[in-house]
Scaffold this motif. Sequence first.
Motif, mmCIF file in Angstrom:
data_model
loop_
_atom_site.group_PDB
_atom_site.id
_atom_site.type_symbol
_atom_site.label_atom_id
_atom_site.label_comp_id
_atom_site.label_asym_id
_atom_site.label_seq_id
_atom_site.Cartn_x
_atom_site.Cartn_y
_atom_site.Cartn_z
ATOM 1 N N THR A 148 -42.991 12.427 38.051
ATOM 2 C CA THR A 148 -43.046 11.321 37.597
ATOM 3 C C THR A 148 -42.600 9.841 37.632
ATOM 4 N N CYS A 149 -42.941 8.400 36.890
ATOM 5 C CA CYS A 149 -41.816 7.436 36.997
ATOM 6 C C CYS A 149 -42.524 7.266 36.241
ATOM 7 N N ASP A 150 -40.984 5.947 36.042
ATOM 8 C CA ASP A 150 -41.489 5.017 34.938
ATOM 9 C C ASP A 150 -42.112 3.467 35.175
ATOM 10 N N ALA A 151 -42.925 3.006 34.163
ATOM 11 C CA ALA A 151 -43.812 2.053 34.343
ATOM 12 C C ALA A 151 -43.139 0.993 35.520
ATOM 13 N N THR A 152 -41.744 1.392 35.893
ATOM 14 C CA THR A 152 -41.228 0.087 37.154
ATOM 15 C C THR A 152 -41.419 0.768 38.008
ATOM 16 N N GLY A 153 -41.995 2.389 38.314
ATOM 17 C CA GLY A 153 -42.428 3.209 39.994
ATOM 18 C C GLY A 153 -41.091 3.770 39.936
ATOM 19 N N ALA A 154 -39.644 3.480 39.261
ATOM 20 C CA ALA A 154 -38.843 4.912 39.831
ATOM 21 C C ALA A 154 -38.727 5.809 39.205
ATOM 22 N N LEU A 155 -38.712 7.002 40.429
ATOM 23 C CA LEU A 155 -38.785 7.902 39.560
ATOM 24 C C LEU A 155 -38.215 8.957 38.887
ATOM 25 N N THR A 156 -39.249 9.758 38.082
ATOM 26 C CA THR A 156 -37.690 10.254 37.090
ATOM 27 C C THR A 156 -38.007 11.784 37.606
ATOM 28 N N TYR A 157 -38.744 12.514 37.712
ATOM 29 C CA TYR A 157 -39.234 13.615 38.642
ATOM 30 C C TYR A 157 -39.491 13.982 39.550
#
Length: 338
Positions: A158-167
């Motif tokens: 999963t990632c946020d709207a900037t593409g940074a991976l959160t999971y």
Amino acid sequence: GGLASVAQSSPHAMDGWELAFSTAPAFQRRGAATMLGRWLLDQLTSRGGRQAYIYCAPKNIAMRGLARKLGFELHIEDGEVVANPGQTFTNQYRIRHKDGHWLWFEAAARTLSPHGPEEGLIANARDITERIAAAQRLREQDEQFRRIIENAADFVMTCDATGALTYVGPSSLRMLGFRPEELLGTRPGDLLHPDDVAQTERDLTWVCEHPSEPVTSTFRIRHKDGSYRVFENVGRTISNTSAKDGIIAFGRDVTDRVRADEALARAKEEAERANRAKSEFLSRMSHELRTPLNSILGFAQLAARGDLPPQQAKGTQHILKAGRHLLQLINEVLEISR
């Protein structure tokens, strides 16, 4: 007498009713007086060192089928309540129904007086069995989904709207050589092949602008050993209305498939090139053969028109017959080469 009146007139009480019930010494250990519903303990009403349970709402007793005998353990830290007058303490505990099954209760207790426990202790308790069961079912579902995600063959992230991976799922170690925690916070530009970053970021923007609609992306991602693997990625927003909750994606390593497709394409191209060379050769050879053959046939026809001795006339006819047959074969080769 007096405390019972207080209890019956208390805004915390329901269906005022006196009930005398002796318990172990109150406020000294867990499991002092017990009831199902609302209760009041009187520290001053002492009968041979035991405390009297002086008030209980009959509605709560009746709905649990307890009638007169109450003998269940109530897991509330009475010592904390007494040591901190005026403060409310809550606790959850299990209590056995008369029919033998167990119920979950949540109780909030405090002293009647903000100055000390001398006037007694009052508590509210409510049945939270269904809530506990629902929470347990939710935990079981979460655990089931967690096992599914963690055992998935695909690369789950999963990632946020900037593409940074959160999971990042555990499969990252097997597929890319990175532990999940090593990838958290990374963005497309950190791992993707430079030629694939721009298109991947465009796909990410499209997903954010079209909630709930999936998009398929193919890109090269760097393995920990430095090589690049080709991934086919399907992503969409977690929420159906916006990208604020993030984006979930499932990536599949298609490197072997892409290499097989590339090898097949190369083999096809080589076969087509060989076929073109063959056709070109046949066409050129047929033309090269037909030009002198036409000359042979032309001179043979001229010779046949003249007055030739029988033996020469017969030979000339053999030349014409064989030449025409050869010309037919050459024409068929030309037709095939087209």
